[in-house]
Write an enzyme that holds these catalytic residues in place. Structure first.
Site, PDB file in Angstrom:
ATOM      1  N   HIS A 120       1.327   4.878  -2.374  1.00  0.00           N
ATOM      2  CA  HIS A 120       0.984   5.749  -3.505  1.00  0.00           C
ATOM      3  C   HIS A 120       2.278   6.416  -3.948  1.00  0.00           C
ATOM      4  O   HIS A 120       2.889   7.147  -3.153  1.00  0.00           O
ATOM      5  CB  HIS A 120      -0.036   6.809  -3.078  1.00  0.00           C
ATOM      6  CG  HIS A 120      -1.285   6.220  -2.509  1.00  0.00           C
ATOM      7  ND1 HIS A 120      -2.426   6.036  -3.265  1.00  0.00           N
ATOM      8  CD2 HIS A 120      -1.581   5.747  -1.270  1.00  0.00           C
ATOM      9  CE1 HIS A 120      -3.362   5.487  -2.506  1.00  0.00           C
ATOM     10  NE2 HIS A 120      -2.880   5.303  -1.292  1.00  0.00           N
ATOM     11  N   GLU A 141     -11.302   3.162   5.687  1.00  0.00           N
ATOM     12  CA  GLU A 141     -10.269   4.045   6.251  1.00  0.00           C
ATOM     13  C   GLU A 141     -11.033   5.098   7.072  1.00  0.00           C
ATOM     14  O   GLU A 141     -10.933   5.149   8.290  1.00  0.00           O
ATOM     15  CB  GLU A 141      -9.462   4.694   5.128  1.00  0.00           C
ATOM     16  CG  GLU A 141      -8.390   5.691   5.609  1.00  0.00           C
ATOM     17  CD  GLU A 141      -7.674   6.413   4.455  1.00  0.00           C
ATOM     18  OE1 GLU A 141      -8.189   6.409   3.326  1.00  0.00           O
ATOM     19  OE2 GLU A 141      -6.591   7.005   4.717  1.00  0.00           O
ATOM     20  N   HIS A 192      -9.423   0.943  -1.506  1.00  0.00           N
ATOM     21  CA  HIS A 192      -9.430   1.571  -0.189  1.00  0.00           C
ATOM     22  C   HIS A 192     -10.862   1.451   0.346  1.00  0.00           C
ATOM     23  O   HIS A 192     -11.817   1.843  -0.339  1.00  0.00           O
ATOM     24  CB  HIS A 192      -9.078   3.053  -0.278  1.00  0.00           C
ATOM     25  CG  HIS A 192      -7.621   3.332  -0.486  1.00  0.00           C
ATOM     26  ND1 HIS A 192      -6.893   2.773  -1.491  1.00  0.00           N
ATOM     27  CD2 HIS A 192      -6.759   4.117   0.222  1.00  0.00           C
ATOM     28  CE1 HIS A 192      -5.642   3.208  -1.414  1.00  0.00           C
ATOM     29  NE2 HIS A 192      -5.528   4.020  -0.383  1.00  0.00           N
ATOM     30  N   ASP A 241       1.812   3.962   2.890  1.00  0.00           N
ATOM     31  CA  ASP A 241       0.775   4.802   2.275  1.00  0.00           C
ATOM     32  C   ASP A 241       1.367   5.999   1.512  1.00  0.00           C
ATOM     33  O   ASP A 241       1.556   5.920   0.299  1.00  0.00           O
ATOM     34  CB  ASP A 241      -0.232   5.252   3.339  1.00  0.00           C
ATOM     35  CG  ASP A 241      -1.604   5.608   2.778  1.00  0.00           C
ATOM     36  OD1 ASP A 241      -1.816   5.439   1.576  1.00  0.00           O
ATOM     37  OD2 ASP A 241      -2.468   6.049   3.571  1.00  0.00           O
ATOM     38  N   ASP A 242       1.631   7.089   2.207  1.00  0.00           N
ATOM     39  CA  ASP A 242       2.201   8.307   1.590  1.00  0.00           C
ATOM     40  C   ASP A 242       3.347   8.796   2.484  1.00  0.00           C
ATOM     41  O   ASP A 242       3.202   9.795   3.211  1.00  0.00           O
ATOM     42  CB  ASP A 242       1.116   9.387   1.492  1.00  0.00           C
ATOM     43  CG  ASP A 242      -0.083   8.919   0.693  1.00  0.00           C
ATOM     44  OD1 ASP A 242       0.009   8.893  -0.551  1.00  0.00           O
ATOM     45  OD2 ASP A 242      -1.096   8.541   1.309  1.00  0.00           O
ATOM     46  N   HIS A 286       0.859  -1.198   0.000  1.00  0.00           N
ATOM     47  CA  HIS A 286       0.000   0.000   0.000  1.00  0.00           C
ATOM     48  C   HIS A 286       0.887   1.236   0.000  1.00  0.00           C
ATOM     49  O   HIS A 286       1.293   1.718   1.057  1.00  0.00           O
ATOM     50  CB  HIS A 286      -0.918  -0.035   1.227  1.00  0.00           C
ATOM     51  CG  HIS A 286      -1.953   1.042   1.256  1.00  0.00           C
ATOM     52  ND1 HIS A 286      -3.170   0.901   1.884  1.00  0.00           N
ATOM     53  CD2 HIS A 286      -1.961   2.304   0.739  1.00  0.00           C
ATOM     54  CE1 HIS A 286      -3.875   2.013   1.766  1.00  0.00           C
ATOM     55  NE2 HIS A 286      -3.150   2.886   1.071  1.00  0.00           N
TER      56      HIS A 286
HETATM   57  N1  ADE Z   1      -4.544   8.738  -1.909  1.00  0.00           N
HETATM   58  C1  ADE Z   1      -3.316   8.781  -1.377  1.00  0.00           C
HETATM   59  N2  ADE Z   1      -3.341   8.346  -0.116  1.00  0.00           N
HETATM   60  C2  ADE Z   1      -4.620   8.010   0.175  1.00  0.00           C
HETATM   61  C3  ADE Z   1      -5.287   7.494   1.308  1.00  0.00           C
HETATM   62  N3  ADE Z   1      -4.653   7.225   2.445  1.00  0.00           N
HETATM   63  N4  ADE Z   1      -6.613   7.302   1.235  1.00  0.00           N
HETATM   64  C4  ADE Z   1      -7.269   7.576   0.103  1.00  0.00           C
HETATM   65  N5  ADE Z   1      -6.692   8.059  -0.988  1.00  0.00           N
HETATM   66  C5  ADE Z   1      -5.373   8.274  -0.967  1.00  0.00           C
HETATM   67 ZN    ZN Z   2      -3.725   4.745   0.521  1.00  0.00          ZN
END
Ligand code: ADE
Ligand code: ZN
Length: 334
Positions: free
Chosen positions: A18, A199, A196, A277-278, A16
């Site tokens: 991005h 969340e 997703h 994630d990011d 996971h």
């Molecule tokens: N795009 C990038 N990170 C995300 C996340 N945690 N949830 C939804 N969309 C995303």
């Molecule tokens: Zn994500």
């Protein structure tokens, strides 16, 4: 073995991530300068100060803004290669990265530019560090299903390079059912599916993702714990959750890491994985996520190894590759 040493030595798969979320401010400034694009921040420190979020949407606004400096193939190459270097440092030996083509094509950057830059970097990462990978195309759920169909069409010449499709962006108000038809077409074309769900959105969205989108993994899925029937199904079907602990804290899904339900899910028998994630926005790559979670939730060495084993089991690697990596993980408990 000490926790930190174990985490460092463990081979891991990231499921996971991005790629646009791995865009470090330093690289953002470098590329902005190279492309003669203006950004509203004066310094890296100022950018980092702006990374304080109240929820998913407040993050997404700044995440899409950052992506605007990415214009040419080399930008996507540099972005991806920088992430792979972090993988190498953290012993992430396999990664399945998300990319958001609509974030770029809607600005006039061709699909080909994006995918070619990412692909070239992944090829070089394999050559230089032996990191294996897959690419997953994410549809932006705040846009229409029609727009997602258009993106699927644009992906057609690159089908062999893209293993699956996913669903990301603003969750609440954009349920998986909105994308039922485009996911059906994607599956018919041979793509695997993930999404997703859970969340910020309710357990009902996870049911929809399973039943209507026929997903192979649930991205996040932490709100599944609110629905006992759903948890029972997830356990029975050995459905993996790609949990992102530091992301969940930054986006206020949980107040602190000590409040995170990852260990509860794991102990109930859910196939939990840890992911970043990011990472450029949420304060850490893979090992940072493992270390901080292990400390806050007092994960045992067995639990840490189980999470790494889960990452390979839930990956889209070949069965032979999975077996090899799982053996390496388990050897660290001896
Ligand atoms: N795009 C990038 N990170 C995300 C996340 N945690 N949830 C939804 N969309 C995303
Ligand atoms: Zn994500």
């Amino acid at each position: 073995m000490k926790t930190k040493q174990l985490i460092k030595k463990l081979p891991k798969a990231e499921l996971h991530l991005h790629i646009e979320g791995s865009f470090e401010p330093e690289l953002m400034f470098k590329i902005a300068k190279r492309n003669k694009v203006k950004i509203r921040f004066k310094s890296v420190a100022e950018v980092k100060k702006a990374y304080a979020f109240d929820n998913l949407q407040s993050f997404l606004d700044i995440y899409y803004e950052g992506a605007k400096v990415l214009l040419v193939e080399n930008d996507f190459y540099d972005l991806t290669f920088a992430y792979l270097k972090k993988c190498h440092e953290d012993n992430v030996v396999h990664t399945e990265i998300f990319f958001d083509p609509q974030t770029h094509t809607d600005r006039g950057v061709p699909f080909k530019t994006v995918i070619t830059g990412i692909k070239k970097a992944l090829k070089d990462g394999k050559k230089k560090w032996g990191i294996t990978s897959h690419i997953i195309l994410c549809f932006l759920r705040h846009l229409s299903e029609e727009a997602a169909f258009k993106t699927l069409e644009q992906a057609r010449p690159y089908k062999k390079d893209i293993i699956g499709v996913g669903l990301d962006s603003s969750e609440v108000g954009h349920p998986p059912s909105k994308f039922q038809k485009v996911f059906e077409q994607a599956r018919n074309e041979g793509y695997l599916t993930v999404a997703h769900a859970g969340e910020e959105g309710p357990p009902a969205y996870i049911w929809e993702a399973l039943d209507l989108l026929k997903i192979k993994r649930i991205d996040h899925g932490v709100r599944s714990i609110e629905d006992k029937k759903l948890i029972d199904r997830i356990i029975k079907e050995k459905m993996a959750l790609t949990v992102c602990p530091l992301s969940n804290i930054k986006l206020r899904v949980f107040n602190t890491l000590k409040d995170h339900n990852l260990k509860k899910l794991l102990n109930q028998g859910v196939k939990v994985t840890i992911n970043s994630d990011d990472p450029a926005y949420f304060g850490g790559y893979m090992n940072q996520n493992f270390e901080e979670t292990a400390e806050a939730l007092k994960l045992t060495n067995e639990e840490i190894v189980t999470i790494a084993v889960n990452s390979f089991e839930a990956s889209f690697m070949s069965e032979a590759q999975k077996k090899k990596r799982i053996k390496q993980c388990l050897a660290l408990l001896k």
